[in-house]
Design a protein around this motif. Structure first.
Motif, PDB file in Angstrom:
ATOM      1  N   SER A   6      27.385 121.195   6.661  1.00  9.22           N
ATOM      2  CA  SER A   6      27.006 121.000   5.265  1.00  9.22           C
ATOM      3  C   SER A   6      25.877 119.978   5.154  1.00  9.22           C
ATOM      4  O   SER A   6      24.983 120.122   4.324  1.00  9.22           O
ATOM      5  N   ARG A   7      25.892 118.961   6.013  1.00 10.16           N
ATOM      6  CA  ARG A   7      24.819 117.966   6.007  1.00 10.16           C
ATOM      7  C   ARG A   7      23.507 118.631   6.431  1.00 10.16           C
ATOM      8  O   ARG A   7      22.474 118.434   5.799  1.00 10.16           O
ATOM      9  N   LEU A   8      23.557 119.428   7.483  1.00 10.29           N
ATOM     10  CA  LEU A   8      22.362 120.129   7.944  1.00 10.29           C
ATOM     11  C   LEU A   8      21.868 121.115   6.890  1.00 10.29           C
ATOM     12  O   LEU A   8      20.662 121.205   6.635  1.00 10.29           O
ATOM     13  N   THR A   9      22.789 121.825   6.256  1.00  5.92           N
ATOM     14  CA  THR A   9      22.414 122.754   5.190  1.00  5.92           C
ATOM     15  C   THR A   9      21.694 122.027   4.064  1.00  5.92           C
ATOM     16  O   THR A   9      20.662 122.488   3.573  1.00  5.92           O
ATOM     17  N   GLN A  10      22.211 120.871   3.691  1.00  3.04           N
ATOM     18  CA  GLN A  10      21.581 120.068   2.629  1.00  3.04           C
ATOM     19  C   GLN A  10      20.205 119.580   3.069  1.00  3.04           C
ATOM     20  O   GLN A  10      19.245 119.636   2.300  1.00  3.04           O
ATOM     21  N   LEU A  11      20.100 119.113   4.292  1.00  7.51           N
ATOM     22  CA  LEU A  11      18.807 118.637   4.796  1.00  7.51           C
ATOM     23  C   LEU A  11      17.780 119.766   4.846  1.00  7.51           C
ATOM     24  O   LEU A  11      16.612 119.562   4.500  1.00  7.51           O
ATOM     25  N   LEU A  12      18.216 120.936   5.275  1.00  3.99           N
ATOM     26  CA  LEU A  12      17.291 122.076   5.308  1.00  3.99           C
ATOM     27  C   LEU A  12      16.847 122.477   3.906  1.00  3.99           C
ATOM     28  O   LEU A  12      15.706 122.894   3.704  1.00  3.99           O
ATOM     29  N   ALA A  13      17.721 122.317   2.932  1.00  3.42           N
ATOM     30  CA  ALA A  13      17.341 122.576   1.537  1.00  3.42           C
ATOM     31  C   ALA A  13      16.289 121.554   1.083  1.00  3.42           C
ATOM     32  O   ALA A  13      15.311 121.923   0.419  1.00  3.42           O
ATOM     33  N   PHE A  23      11.136 111.566   6.495  1.00  2.00           N
ATOM     34  CA  PHE A  23      12.541 111.195   6.649  1.00  2.00           C
ATOM     35  C   PHE A  23      13.424 112.437   6.772  1.00  2.00           C
ATOM     36  O   PHE A  23      14.333 112.478   7.606  1.00  2.00           O
ATOM     37  N   THR A  24      13.157 113.446   5.973  1.00  2.00           N
ATOM     38  CA  THR A  24      13.940 114.683   6.044  1.00  2.00           C
ATOM     39  C   THR A  24      13.761 115.356   7.399  1.00  2.00           C
ATOM     40  O   THR A  24      14.739 115.804   8.018  1.00  2.00           O
ATOM     41  N   ILE A  25      12.535 115.405   7.881  1.00  2.00           N
ATOM     42  CA  ILE A  25      12.266 116.020   9.180  1.00  2.00           C
ATOM     43  C   ILE A  25      13.002 115.259  10.286  1.00  2.00           C
ATOM     44  O   ILE A  25      13.632 115.853  11.169  1.00  2.00           O
ATOM     45  N   TYR A  26      12.953 113.942  10.205  1.00  2.00           N
ATOM     46  CA  TYR A  26      13.649 113.092  11.184  1.00  2.00           C
ATOM     47  C   TYR A  26      15.161 113.335  11.142  1.00  2.00           C
ATOM     48  O   TYR A  26      15.809 113.476  12.182  1.00  2.00           O
ATOM     49  N   ALA A  27      15.701 113.399   9.946  1.00  2.00           N
ATOM     50  CA  ALA A  27      17.142 113.616   9.789  1.00  2.00           C
ATOM     51  C   ALA A  27      17.559 114.979  10.341  1.00  2.00           C
ATOM     52  O   ALA A  27      18.618 115.104  10.971  1.00  2.00           O
ATOM     53  N   ILE A  28      16.739 115.989  10.133  1.00  2.00           N
ATOM     54  CA  ILE A  28      17.039 117.321  10.656  1.00  2.00           C
ATOM     55  C   ILE A  28      17.036 117.292  12.188  1.00  2.00           C
ATOM     56  O   ILE A  28      17.938 117.831  12.829  1.00  2.00           O
ATOM     57  N   ALA A  29      16.032 116.663  12.766  1.00  7.36           N
ATOM     58  CA  ALA A  29      15.969 116.556  14.229  1.00  7.36           C
ATOM     59  C   ALA A  29      17.214 115.869  14.768  1.00  7.36           C
ATOM     60  O   ALA A  29      17.808 116.306  15.759  1.00  7.36           O
ATOM     61  N   THR A  30      17.627 114.810  14.093  1.00  3.74           N
ATOM     62  CA  THR A  30      18.804 114.055  14.512  1.00  3.74           C
ATOM     63  C   THR A  30      20.072 114.908  14.414  1.00  3.74           C
ATOM     64  O   THR A  30      20.946 114.843  15.283  1.00  3.74           O
ATOM     65  N   PHE A  43      11.444 119.615  15.699  1.00  3.19           N
ATOM     66  CA  PHE A  43      11.284 118.712  14.558  1.00  3.19           C
ATOM     67  C   PHE A  43      10.758 117.345  14.974  1.00  3.19           C
ATOM     68  O   PHE A  43       9.945 116.748  14.260  1.00  3.19           O
ATOM     69  N   TYR A  44      11.173 116.826  16.132  1.00  4.08           N
ATOM     70  CA  TYR A  44      10.594 115.561  16.608  1.00  4.08           C
ATOM     71  C   TYR A  44       9.100 115.732  16.875  1.00  4.08           C
ATOM     72  O   TYR A  44       8.294 114.877  16.511  1.00  4.08           O
ATOM     73  N   GLU A  45       8.718 116.838  17.488  1.00  2.00           N
ATOM     74  CA  GLU A  45       7.306 117.053  17.786  1.00  2.00           C
ATOM     75  C   GLU A  45       6.495 117.301  16.518  1.00  2.00           C
ATOM     76  O   GLU A  45       5.325 116.928  16.445  1.00  2.00           O
ATOM     77  N   LYS A  46       7.117 117.896  15.525  1.00  6.84           N
ATOM     78  CA  LYS A  46       6.461 118.053  14.225  1.00  6.84           C
ATOM     79  C   LYS A  46       6.155 116.668  13.635  1.00  6.84           C
ATOM     80  O   LYS A  46       5.058 116.422  13.137  1.00  6.84           O
ATOM     81  N   GLU A  53       2.700 107.849  12.175  1.00  3.57           N
ATOM     82  CA  GLU A  53       3.030 106.495  11.724  1.00  3.57           C
ATOM     83  C   GLU A  53       4.539 106.288  11.559  1.00  3.57           C
ATOM     84  O   GLU A  53       4.990 105.169  11.342  1.00  3.57           O
ATOM     85  N   TYR A  54       5.328 107.345  11.675  1.00  5.64           N
ATOM     86  CA  TYR A  54       6.780 107.254  11.494  1.00  5.64           C
ATOM     87  C   TYR A  54       7.394 106.739  12.798  1.00  5.64           C
ATOM     88  O   TYR A  54       7.768 107.499  13.697  1.00  5.64           O
ATOM     89  N   VAL A  55       7.497 105.439  12.907  1.00  2.00           N
ATOM     90  CA  VAL A  55       7.849 104.752  14.146  1.00  2.00           C
ATOM     91  C   VAL A  55       9.193 105.189  14.721  1.00  2.00           C
ATOM     92  O   VAL A  55       9.345 105.293  15.942  1.00  2.00           O
ATOM     93  N   GLY A  56      10.169 105.469  13.885  1.00  7.09           N
ATOM     94  CA  GLY A  56      11.503 105.813  14.367  1.00  7.09           C
ATOM     95  C   GLY A  56      11.548 107.033  15.265  1.00  7.09           C
ATOM     96  O   GLY A  56      12.483 107.210  16.045  1.00  7.09           O
ATOM     97  N   THR A  57      10.545 107.869  15.187  1.00  7.28           N
ATOM     98  CA  THR A  57      10.514 109.100  15.973  1.00  7.28           C
ATOM     99  C   THR A  57      10.367 108.839  17.463  1.00  7.28           C
ATOM    100  O   THR A  57      10.975 109.529  18.287  1.00  7.28           O
ATOM    101  N   TYR A  58       9.564 107.876  17.815  1.00  6.16           N
ATOM    102  CA  TYR A  58       9.145 107.723  19.206  1.00  6.16           C
ATOM    103  C   TYR A  58      10.299 107.462  20.167  1.00  6.16           C
ATOM    104  O   TYR A  58      10.360 108.064  21.238  1.00  6.16           O
ATOM    105  N   TYR A  59      11.186 106.583  19.804  1.00  5.98           N
ATOM    106  CA  TYR A  59      12.317 106.251  20.678  1.00  5.98           C
ATOM    107  C   TYR A  59      13.177 107.490  20.920  1.00  5.98           C
ATOM    108  O   TYR A  59      13.541 107.799  22.055  1.00  5.98           O
ATOM    109  N   HIS A  60      13.479 108.209  19.860  1.00  5.24           N
ATOM    110  CA  HIS A  60      14.374 109.362  19.973  1.00  5.24           C
ATOM    111  C   HIS A  60      13.701 110.551  20.645  1.00  5.24           C
ATOM    112  O   HIS A  60      14.338 111.281  21.411  1.00  5.24           O
TER     113      HIS A  60
END
Length: 112
Positions: A6-13, A23-30, A43-46, A53-60
């Protein structure tokens, strides 16, 4: 599992409404990461391509590359993440990226 679905469904919406929100793209990747690494990678590569500039992506993203046994891509992600985080003054993120990079390279000097 239903909560995750349901969380993924909501994020995809949300993504459908605004496919440019980092943030939505990051959350979907996660959300995809535990069960579908290829979709997580997409999604991380996107994010890396469209929102460098979205720093949180790089570590993950680097961690995922290591999981996929692609250390050169992990190294590139760590380097770019350290550069971006330093430019943005995000020293905590820089430190985490540097520590993970050093560990990957065998440069962590902590005593066991």
């Amino acid at each position: 599992m239903e909560t995750t679905n349901s969380r993924l469904t909501q994020l995809l919406a949300f993504y459908e409404q605004d496919p440019t929100d980092p943030f939505t793209i990051y959350a979907i990747a996660t959300e995809y990461r535990p069960n579908n690494v290829e979709k997580a990678r997409f999604f991380y590569e996107k994010l890396l391509a469209e929102h460098p500039e979205y720093v949180g992506t790089y570590y993950h993203a680097a961690s995922l590359y290591l999981q996929l046994e692609e250390p050169e891509l992990a190294k590139q992600a760590y380097h770019k993440g350290m550069q971006v985080s330093r430019q943005q003054g995000q020293l905590h993120a820089f430190s985490e990226l540097q520590q993970a990079y050093n560990q990957m390279m065998g440069l962590d000097y902590e005593d066991d």
